[in-house]
Design an enzyme around this catalytic site. Structure first.
Site, PDB file in Angstrom:
ATOM      1  N   GLN A 134       0.810  -1.228   0.000  1.00 26.76           N
ATOM      2  CA  GLN A 134       0.000   0.000   0.000  1.00 26.76           C
ATOM      3  C   GLN A 134       0.839   1.272   0.000  1.00 26.76           C
ATOM      4  OE1 GLN A 134      -0.409  -2.183   2.739  1.00 26.76           O
ATOM      5  NE2 GLN A 134       0.016  -1.007   4.573  1.00 26.76           N
ATOM      6  N   ASP A 169       3.061  -7.847   4.117  1.00 28.93           N
ATOM      7  CA  ASP A 169       1.907  -7.317   4.839  1.00 28.93           C
ATOM      8  C   ASP A 169       0.627  -7.628   4.076  1.00 28.93           C
ATOM      9  OD1 ASP A 169       1.410  -5.312   7.172  1.00 28.93           O
ATOM     10  OD2 ASP A 169       0.217  -4.483   5.521  1.00 28.93           O
ATOM     11  N   GLU A 187       1.850 -12.420   6.125  1.00 33.54           N
ATOM     12  CA  GLU A 187       1.039 -11.947   7.254  1.00 33.54           C
ATOM     13  C   GLU A 187      -0.417 -12.222   6.907  1.00 33.54           C
ATOM     14  OE1 GLU A 187      -0.298  -8.066   9.794  1.00 33.54           O
ATOM     15  OE2 GLU A 187      -0.411  -8.183   7.635  1.00 33.54           O
ATOM     16  N   LYS A 238       3.969   2.531  16.440  1.00 30.88           N
ATOM     17  CA  LYS A 238       3.555   2.673  15.036  1.00 30.88           C
ATOM     18  C   LYS A 238       3.334   4.142  14.682  1.00 30.88           C
ATOM     19  CE  LYS A 238       0.054  -0.302  14.848  1.00 30.88           C
ATOM     20  NZ  LYS A 238      -1.078  -1.044  14.244  1.00 30.88           N
TER      21      LYS A 238
END
Lengths: 678, 678
Positions: A328, A399, A428, A539
């Site tokens: 992304q 991811d 993941e 994060k």
């Protein structure tokens, strides 16, 4: 003869799949294992493994068959062969194995044929034992030798040819001896008539990874939190500083969350808030800004040269680097200007950001895998992987692969492996079981699993039994993470230090490959109240850790990793077996090497709050022991030794003291005094 | 778009099996069931069945999928479709069914596509519920309607087109209502965008037999023993005499051992002795003499016209005829002179007779399926089957099919079914399990089984559970014979009349199709001492039976067959379930129709010598009852009725009195007096 049947009138309209050729199907070869979805996907193994192959092989009537495994590296043209033996005649079951020595794809299939000489020989034996005259049988046997003599080379050819002359001068008794002489049998075994051999109708594949695909301890490093200055992000140089300490704890892989420039548009603030302050660093999963995209490095961390230096530093410590690969983009990723055709725009001209209604992820936009221009998009993603491989990275943690098309991953992993078969991909795939399994089938080396949410005895046994003994074991390797930056499980939130020891020990001993997210060793588990998330997650924030803060379990982690290293049984996955313990809080399991030279048993108190007592039952027979034999036991966390004389042994596990015990079994040498001793 | 990816550089060398087309593989359709060996063999069902089909269907991301079963008769070109529904979202499991109405082969596969309208609609609902502004979403929805309007015909087309105009005049609130109106939803469901639909990668087959393939009672008739004159063989006319009595016992099929001329060369005498006297009839399995071969009738039995008359007589009684098909030949079979190339000759010029060393079968020679001239041999065998089909025979019991090549049977059964799909083939596959199963896979309608040797509770439960619940159930139908001319099992030799009742009841209620060898009803079980063979077997001898001799169980047989006929639950095989009975001698099981309109339970004392008592446990939930509900029970052998109020019921079974009880469950009508009653 091959085409006679297919020309038979009435079968001209035969569907292609129907038997048209008696010879090619007269021997049935079926249920060849291992095999995934009819051979559509390769089986997975690791360098040094023996791939054990079984099949059901039979034909009509009472004859002796021979079978071999035909195998080759996919990049070789010539088949090699390994013998198969019939291991269960009643079930027509045959077995053999091939040694996998290279990190590449191997191809295997099976060939079987009727052994006319052994069939003849077996029938002859029975008739002779019954006292029957076998003059004609001997002449029939001579014909088999004569045919083999024309096939045989060298000494065998000479032997068989000479035999024919001797046969013609001999009487029946001597003929009998001649035809079944040991050297004749051996020569006939070397020169079978394979003109009517039947080949299994497909070629199966096994992808052989390097051993690290199955055995490694990962340390998940949130790079910007590795420094010492509050309110400021760490650099690769700061990360480098930590490597000796991490290596000393026994880790093999440093896995970095994304290292790329972080988007500025719609950047998230602390605790995932919608607006970031000017100094908030943003989520590293919102990739791309004016500073570059997936091939760039976040300037806060350093330069590409700094990253390469970090990679070299890891290698120097005997570790390697895993990169996070999240496809992304932030809304200011360069691709959006360069390749607007890879994205979806809405009727008002705005770009479509990620959402999972009603949730919105305004800091992230997804590429559109179902639009046009697939080729350019796929090639760019491939070239991104290859770029980081050139920087020395051979492991990628991908991811959310389950939100991208399955065929893309199959293509991508295959293309990467063409360039470098050493590359390891961790999926993941926190999604439904069939999707998780599919990603493993198409090529992911390892997968995240539901381990993170399996806390109690029944569910752990059920899930691990599935992972290690069902067909899944042939293509999906788990990588057990007790927690991740996204998942702060209730068990750890509430169970404190004992819970962290328990979950770490489970991850590291149930699975041969596991990962620990940094700060786990500090027992950090403060949640966003009522959620499975970390409070003030790194994060979205700068963070400084005291890596030696009180209550840490670094010694425990170090000890467990040392035990893993020293015990080859723990380097394997599918050797896991569960054994009886008569308390629902106590889990008892073990792993052994095939030769039983290393046998390790683990007992865990799954309750982080209270002590529990249980009677364990050791599997004496599997351990090669008889009832009453003495075995020596070393508890590997404390070094305490025992001499045990019975399968049943009591244990008491106190959460704060010994939530886990690990036993290595040694044999107690018996000296037999009846033997002479000098 | 289809070819874009396959043109990507680097994938040019892609193995053909790898994904080259994103669209065609973006939705995964896998594990379609039922399916045998990857679709290589057809599944079996019977006319009137609903074939239930399941599959795992999923794709990347969070979208709504639609799926249908595509199906057709193999002789039709056009696909029909039946809807599938997602029955387990967590496991991505879908299901649907097709009704099989004809005795033919059907083909089925699955197609799935992304339902963009339902995906959009579901997301819209969540956003609206969350109070989000959805102006853009509504415009995106309009685009979906517009595209569907171009696909839709008739009223739906008009509706969707009109909707677009209304939409353009409306505000957001009304637009929302318009796009999700019930009639719009329905119209959108009828005109999905299937341009990107994904088809399962193979077409599966189901061969639908007539119901008699699953449900029938066979009477094995040794024709020459049906007469009344000692030392003389019976004729077809004598056999005809017996038909009313056999029909009265409730049988559906008269199965005749081979009716062909019997060889004179090396003919066997009484009790399988090597030399026959001049008046010994020989084994009917030694086929062929100067009187003819496989298309001829043994003159002792009558003429071909007499046989046809017998077939008509059976039909007139509501029964049909099954013929024994044994490919082997007597040494004086006409084929040996006409087609010596079909046989094997030894070095001294003699023909090779059958043997299983050290045993010799001098009265039999086998054709050589592995020699040249396959085409002529196969065609002759096919024409033999077709010859008997022309005489009115539609069932064949095939002797020793496992000693002939598997591809031959696949070809033969397929060719016969092209001419007449009603033909039923029973395989006498008394061989190893994988071979027995293979013959079922390639097309045999039914198979002999190991039932004959499964006498005790655990082994009966294990074996029947395998036959009725494992994948075997989709292709292998058992035909249970308690004994055969070749097999006189120890249980019957020693257990007398109760043993015969027990084994008969088991065969007739465990399996929906079974066979009884004549004289079983007389409890004949005198063995050749120490062997599993009948003394003075009618295989080698003339025999006359007193069909009403004392101690016979004809009434029991008649009653059991009547119970079978009256209870549809007993017409099914895979509805068998075992239930608890707390004594190892007592077997308790039941069968129900799907709608529970017929529920039958059977309890059997497996010990023919002693009475046993057990507590049975009825499966109330499966019966649609709650704890404490009353159910009415009729014991069908005695007609005794009960009212029971609990799952657990005691039973005592005495071998000489009631070795078996059979319960039909009726509901006890509750009248609810709170309902108005007029």
């Amino acid at each position: 003869m091959t085409t006679v049947i297919s020309k038979a009138p009435g079968s001209s309209a035969a569907p292609a799949e129907l038997a048209a050729d008696l010879v090619s199907q007269s021997i049935v070869i079926q249920n060849v294992q291992p095999q995934i979805d009819n051979g559509r996907w390769p089986v997975k193994r690791e360098v040094g493994d023996d791939l054990e192959i079984t099949a059901e092989i039979f034909r009509d009537g009472h004859v002796v068959l021979s079978a071999v495994i035909l195998w080759r590296r996919a990049d070789e043209a010539t088949w090699r062969q390994s013998p198969m033996t019939q291991i269960n005649p009643g079930l027509d079951l045959w077995a053999g194995s091939i040694r996998l020595t290279a990190n590449t794809t191997y191809v295997y299939t099976i060939e079987a044929w009727t052994d006319h000489y052994e069939t003849w020989s077996g029938e002859l034996d029975k008739k002779v034992a019954d006292g029957q005259t076998v003059t004609l049988e001997l002449i029939e046997g001579r014909a088999l030798i004569e045919a083999a003599a024309t096939r045989a080379d060298g000494d065998d050819g000479d032997l068989l040819t000479a035999l024919l002359a001797s046969f013609d001068r001999a009487d029946d008794l001597r003929r009998h001896r001649l035809l079944q002489a040991e050297d004749v049998k051996a020569a006939m075994g070397r020169w079978p008539d394979r003109s009517q051999a039947v080949r299994y109708d497909r070629e199966l594949r096994v992808f052989v990874d390097r051993i690290e695909a199955r055995y490694a301890a990962w340390y998940e490093m949130f790079h910007r939190s590795q420094g010492t200055v509050p309110g400021k992000g760490a650099t690769f140089a700061d990360c480098e500083e930590r490597l000796p300490e991490i290596r000393a704890m026994g880790f093999d892989v440093i896995y970095l969350v994304p290292i790329h420039p972080i988007g500025r548009l719609h950047r998230k603030g602390p605790n995932n808030s919608l607006t970031a302050g000017p100094n908030d660093p943003g989520s590293p999963y919102a990739i791309g800004s004016a500073d570059g995209g997936h091939k760039a490095v976040n300037p806060e961390l350093g330069t590409l040269a700094d990253f390469r230096r970090f990679v070299r530093a890891c290698h120097a410590q005997g570790m390697e680097v895993a990169l996070d690969f999240a496809i992304q983009c932030a809304p200011d990723h360069p691709w959006i200007k360069e390749h607007p055709e890879w994205f979806i725009f809405r009727p008002d001209g705005t770009i479509k950001y990620a959402e999972n209604p009603p949730k919105k992820y305004q800091d992230i936009v997804n590429v559109n895998f179902y639009g046009p221009h697939q080729e350019a998009l796929w090639q760019e993603l491939l070239s991104t992987f290859l770029f980081w491989i050139e920087q020395g990275v051979k492991i990628f943690r991908v991811d959310n692969p389950h939100t991208k098309p399955v065929p893309f991953w199959e293509w991508l992993i295959r293309e990467v492996h063409k360039v470098d078969p050493e590359v390891i991909f961790l999926a993941e795939a926190f999604t439904r079981p069939r999707v998780m399994q599919m990603l493993a089938k198409v090529g992911f080396t390892q997968s995240y699993t539901y381990f993170t949410w399996r806390n109690f005895k029944g569910e752990i046994i059920d899930y691990l039994t599935e992972l290690t003994t069902s067909p899944v074991k042939d293509y999906m390797r788990p990588n057990f993470f007790p927690s991740t930056p996204d998942i702060n499980p209730p068990f750890l939130q509430t169970g404190g230090r004992p819970a962290h020891m328990i979950r770490f020990a489970l991850a590291a001993t149930l699975s041969s490959v596991y990962g620990m997210y940094n700060s786990y060793e500090l027992c950090e588990a403060t949640p966003v109240p009522g959620k499975e998330e970390f409070l003030n997650s790194e994060k979205y924030d700068y963070k400084v850790w005291d890596w030696d803060r009180p209550g840490n379990i670094k010694d425990f982690v170090t000890r467990i990793n040392a035990i893993r290293h020293a015990n080859p049984a723990l380097h394997e996955l599918d050797n896991l077996r569960f054994y009886p313990a008569d308390d629902d809080n106590i889990l008892f399991y073990g792993k052994m090497t095939k030769d039983r030279s290393n046998m390790v048993f683990v007992v865990v108190n799954l309750d982080p709050f209270d002590p529990h007592v249980a009677e364990l039952e050791f599997p004496l027979e599997a351990m090669g022991l008889k009832q009453g034999d003495t075995f020596q036991v070393e508890e590997l966390l404390t070094g305490r030794k025992h001499l045990w004389h019975a399968a049943k042994q009591g244990v008491k596990l106190e959460p704060a003291v010994n939530p886990v015990e690990i036993y290595r079994i040694g044999s107690w040498e018996k000296v037999d005094f009846r033997s002479p001793c000098f």
